[in-house]
Design a protein around this motif. Structure first.
Motif, PDB file in Angstrom:
ATOM      1  N   THR A   1       1.095  -1.348   0.167  1.00 39.45           N
ATOM      2  CA  THR A   1       0.064   0.069  -0.072  1.00 39.45           C
ATOM      3  C   THR A   1       0.963   1.078  -0.019  1.00 39.45           C
TER       4      THR A   1
ATOM      5  N   HIS B   1      -8.461  -2.067   0.145  1.00 43.27           N
ATOM      6  CA  HIS B   1      -9.911  -2.227  -0.067  1.00 43.27           C
ATOM      7  C   HIS B   1     -10.023  -3.802   0.317  1.00 43.27           C
ATOM      8  N   ASP B   2     -11.102  -4.107   0.886  1.00 45.89           N
ATOM      9  CA  ASP B   2     -11.568  -5.464   1.383  1.00 45.89           C
ATOM     10  C   ASP B   2     -10.411  -6.231   2.341  1.00 45.89           C
ATOM     11  N   ARG B   3      -9.676  -5.442   3.021  1.00 44.04           N
ATOM     12  CA  ARG B   3      -8.719  -6.191   3.895  1.00 44.04           C
ATOM     13  C   ARG B   3      -8.938  -5.713   5.290  1.00 44.04           C
ATOM     14  N   GLU B   4      -8.919  -6.502   6.215  1.00 44.42           N
ATOM     15  CA  GLU B   4      -9.098  -6.089   7.511  1.00 44.42           C
ATOM     16  C   GLU B   4      -7.428  -5.878   8.342  1.00 44.42           C
TER      17      GLU B   4
END
Length: 178
Positions: A114, A121-124
């Motif tokens: 990143t 997006h769509d990651r925790e």
């Protein structure tokens, strides 16, 4: 009962043994509490180190340093006299208080590339701590001088901050978040 344990299995370890979860680990992961005078746990508990120091052989682990009014993601380098190092206040703060080691588990965790403080997006992301004002901090890893160094990130930071070579380095592009 304690004598039975000693006779059958040897003395208990000088640190708490993390429980093996039967369900999904919490967002902050399963941690091993340590202090400056703690005996460093072996690889059975820490798992393989996610990075190595600039020498290429000294392991470096992920951690969170408990400060007076905040908790900051940090690196833990057991080969250094003060193993817990926090990127804080434009320096590599040698933390002498309590800190928690986060064993990296590739079955439940991944490093995701990143930039600019963004949460992919769509990651925790794995929670690593918080600032004094409550802003969230996450575990990150950035490259400094050829070595991957654990550190911290947050949307408010605009990048990844790592402690290395007595300084705090800010990496804005091409770092990884856990």
């Amino acid at each position: 009962m304690e004598d039975d344990y000693k006779n059958e299995k040897g003395p208990p370890p000088p640190y708490p043994i993390p429980m093996i979860p039967t369900h999904r680990p919490p967002p902050s992961g399963i941690r091993i509490p340590l202090q400056i005078n703690s005996t460093f746990p072996d690889l059975t508990y820490t798992k393989a180190p996610p990075s190595y120091d600039a020498d290429g052989v000294s392991p470096v682990f992920i951690g969170s340093a408990i400060l007076e009014r905040s908790v900051h993601p940090c690196k833990i380098a057991p080969h250094l006299p003060i193993p817990c190092r926090v990127p804080y206040g434009n320096t590599e703060l040698e933390h002498k208080g309590r800190y928690d080691l986060l064993p990296f588990d590739p079955e439940t965790m991944e490093w995701v590339r990143t930039s600019l403080g963004r949460i992919p997006h769509d990651r925790e992301p794995v929670a690593g701590g918080y600032e004094e004002n409550g802003e969230k901090l996450y575990h990150a890893m950035g490259r400094v001088g050829g070595a991957w160094v654990p550190g911290k990130t947050g949307e408010h930071l605009g990048g990844c901050n790592v402690a290395f070579g007595n300084g705090e380095h800010i990496i804005t592009k091409g770092y990884e978040i856990l």
